[in-house]
Write a protein that holds these residues in place. Sequence first.
Motif, PDB file in Angstrom:
ATOM      1  N   ASP A  90       0.832  -1.208   0.000  1.00 45.86           N
ATOM      2  CA  ASP A  90       0.000   0.000   0.000  1.00 45.86           C
ATOM      3  C   ASP A  90       0.867   1.259   0.000  1.00 45.86           C
ATOM      4  O   ASP A  90       0.595   2.214  -0.729  1.00 45.86           O
ATOM      5  CB  ASP A  90      -0.940   0.018   1.209  1.00 45.86           C
ATOM      6  CG  ASP A  90      -2.036  -1.013   1.114  1.00 45.86           C
ATOM      7  OD1 ASP A  90      -2.361  -1.442  -0.015  1.00 45.86           O
ATOM      8  OD2 ASP A  90      -2.586  -1.388   2.174  1.00 45.86           O
ATOM      9  N   SER A  93       2.360   1.664  -3.352  1.00 44.98           N
ATOM     10  CA  SER A  93       1.328   2.127  -4.271  1.00 44.98           C
ATOM     11  C   SER A  93       1.156   3.641  -4.183  1.00 44.98           C
ATOM     12  O   SER A  93       1.068   4.331  -5.206  1.00 44.98           O
ATOM     13  CB  SER A  93       0.004   1.428  -3.962  1.00 44.98           C
ATOM     14  OG  SER A  93      -1.035   1.951  -4.755  1.00 44.98           O
ATOM     15  N   LEU A 103      -3.150   3.920 -10.727  1.00 45.26           N
ATOM     16  CA  LEU A 103      -3.579   2.589 -10.298  1.00 45.26           C
ATOM     17  C   LEU A 103      -4.730   2.136 -11.190  1.00 45.26           C
ATOM     18  O   LEU A 103      -5.692   2.878 -11.396  1.00 45.26           O
ATOM     19  CB  LEU A 103      -4.019   2.623  -8.832  1.00 45.26           C
ATOM     20  CG  LEU A 103      -4.371   1.287  -8.190  1.00 45.26           C
ATOM     21  CD1 LEU A 103      -3.181   0.337  -8.200  1.00 45.26           C
ATOM     22  CD2 LEU A 103      -4.863   1.503  -6.770  1.00 45.26           C
ATOM     23  N   GLU A 105      -7.777   0.662 -11.475  1.00 52.62           N
ATOM     24  CA  GLU A 105      -8.918   0.248 -10.642  1.00 52.62           C
ATOM     25  C   GLU A 105      -9.771  -0.806 -11.343  1.00 52.62           C
ATOM     26  O   GLU A 105     -10.298  -1.712 -10.699  1.00 52.62           O
ATOM     27  CB  GLU A 105      -9.774   1.466 -10.285  1.00 52.62           C
ATOM     28  CG  GLU A 105      -9.056   2.536  -9.493  1.00 52.62           C
ATOM     29  CD  GLU A 105      -8.850   2.174  -8.029  1.00 52.62           C
ATOM     30  OE1 GLU A 105      -9.443   1.187  -7.548  1.00 52.62           O
ATOM     31  OE2 GLU A 105      -8.071   2.880  -7.378  1.00 52.62           O
ATOM     32  N   LEU A 108      -8.198  -4.136 -10.887  1.00 53.54           N
ATOM     33  CA  LEU A 108      -8.425  -4.602  -9.512  1.00 53.54           C
ATOM     34  C   LEU A 108      -9.837  -5.146  -9.338  1.00 53.54           C
ATOM     35  O   LEU A 108     -10.052  -6.160  -8.673  1.00 53.54           O
ATOM     36  CB  LEU A 108      -8.186  -3.469  -8.514  1.00 53.54           C
ATOM     37  CG  LEU A 108      -6.744  -3.159  -8.157  1.00 53.54           C
ATOM     38  CD1 LEU A 108      -6.662  -1.909  -7.293  1.00 53.54           C
ATOM     39  CD2 LEU A 108      -6.095  -4.327  -7.449  1.00 53.54           C
ATOM     40  N   ARG A 115      -6.091  -9.125  -4.812  1.00 57.48           N
ATOM     41  CA  ARG A 115      -5.947  -7.970  -3.920  1.00 57.48           C
ATOM     42  C   ARG A 115      -4.952  -8.275  -2.821  1.00 57.48           C
ATOM     43  O   ARG A 115      -4.986  -9.327  -2.208  1.00 57.48           O
ATOM     44  CB  ARG A 115      -7.281  -7.639  -3.288  1.00 57.48           C
ATOM     45  CG  ARG A 115      -7.923  -6.560  -4.055  1.00 57.48           C
ATOM     46  CD  ARG A 115      -9.183  -6.146  -3.519  1.00 57.48           C
ATOM     47  NE  ARG A 115      -9.847  -5.751  -4.764  1.00 57.48           N
ATOM     48  CZ  ARG A 115     -10.786  -4.922  -4.845  1.00 57.48           C
ATOM     49  NH1 ARG A 115     -11.289  -4.420  -3.785  1.00 57.48           N
ATOM     50  NH2 ARG A 115     -11.290  -4.589  -6.001  1.00 57.48           N
ATOM     51  N   LEU A 119      -0.609  -5.605  -7.839  1.00 62.25           N
ATOM     52  CA  LEU A 119      -1.157  -4.318  -8.260  1.00 62.25           C
ATOM     53  C   LEU A 119      -0.771  -4.081  -9.710  1.00 62.25           C
ATOM     54  O   LEU A 119       0.294  -4.531 -10.155  1.00 62.25           O
ATOM     55  CB  LEU A 119      -0.597  -3.169  -7.418  1.00 62.25           C
ATOM     56  CG  LEU A 119      -1.003  -3.101  -5.959  1.00 62.25           C
ATOM     57  CD1 LEU A 119      -0.275  -1.953  -5.267  1.00 62.25           C
ATOM     58  CD2 LEU A 119      -2.510  -2.923  -5.823  1.00 62.25           C
ATOM     59  N   ARG A 120      -1.637  -3.381 -10.424  1.00 58.44           N
ATOM     60  CA  ARG A 120      -1.314  -2.981 -11.794  1.00 58.44           C
ATOM     61  C   ARG A 120      -1.458  -1.472 -11.900  1.00 58.44           C
ATOM     62  O   ARG A 120      -2.459  -0.896 -11.499  1.00 58.44           O
ATOM     63  CB  ARG A 120      -2.230  -3.650 -12.803  1.00 58.44           C
ATOM     64  CG  ARG A 120      -1.975  -3.128 -14.233  1.00 58.44           C
ATOM     65  CD  ARG A 120      -2.662  -3.924 -15.268  1.00 58.44           C
ATOM     66  NE  ARG A 120      -1.914  -5.169 -15.426  1.00 58.44           N
ATOM     67  CZ  ARG A 120      -2.294  -6.158 -16.225  1.00 58.44           C
ATOM     68  NH1 ARG A 120      -3.403  -6.061 -16.911  1.00 58.44           N
ATOM     69  NH2 ARG A 120      -1.563  -7.247 -16.320  1.00 58.44           N
ATOM     70  N   ASP A 129       3.085  -4.267 -13.559  1.00 56.27           N
ATOM     71  CA  ASP A 129       2.543  -5.195 -12.572  1.00 56.27           C
ATOM     72  C   ASP A 129       3.541  -5.401 -11.451  1.00 56.27           C
ATOM     73  O   ASP A 129       4.713  -5.701 -11.705  1.00 56.27           O
ATOM     74  CB  ASP A 129       2.215  -6.549 -13.211  1.00 56.27           C
ATOM     75  CG  ASP A 129       1.034  -6.477 -14.156  1.00 56.27           C
ATOM     76  OD1 ASP A 129       0.110  -5.684 -13.899  1.00 56.27           O
ATOM     77  OD2 ASP A 129       1.028  -7.227 -15.152  1.00 56.27           O
TER      78      ASP A 129
END
Length: 181
Positions: A90, A93, A103, A105, A108, A115, A119-120, A129
Amino acid sequence: PATKTSRRSDGYYWPASPPRRRAESRTGKRSVSAISGGNTTEVLQRIVTCFRRERVAYVLIGAWALSVWGKTRATNDVDFLVLVSGEDLDRLSKRAIRMGFELDETWLKWNPLLRGIQLRFQLKGIAVDLLRPRDAHDQQVFQRKRRRRMDGRFYWLVSREDFIIQKLKVGRPRDFEDALS
């Protein structure tokens, strides 16, 4: 019609595609720009700067590692294994967003089981990624990472052996082809 940029084949001249650029120079150093393009080079440098500022251990995986250890193939993303906890992911990110990454979304939303694991991000049309280690092997990858120079900069890459194991674990047909190369 014959042109200087044509290739001859069985007595006929065909318009040639641009000559293939080698992904390595005479010194054996890989060129990021030869593998893809200028945008990817900038994105790669920017995300690695983010890792360094956050003191996050990383290894470059996927098609970019393939371009160093095997054959070059086209890709529109850059994949990293990052050694972070869920909380640190986090924090990473937030740093990436401050550095201009967006990000993804939608990704996700469509990948809820990833999750906290992956993360992408998007920047200049390139997907980035970030994957956390999922098993003991992924944890050990960081002990065997290799430092390689591309376009005058050094990056940490997954070792050749770990690259093959990762590709075999994923198990898609393209991954088997990558492991063989």
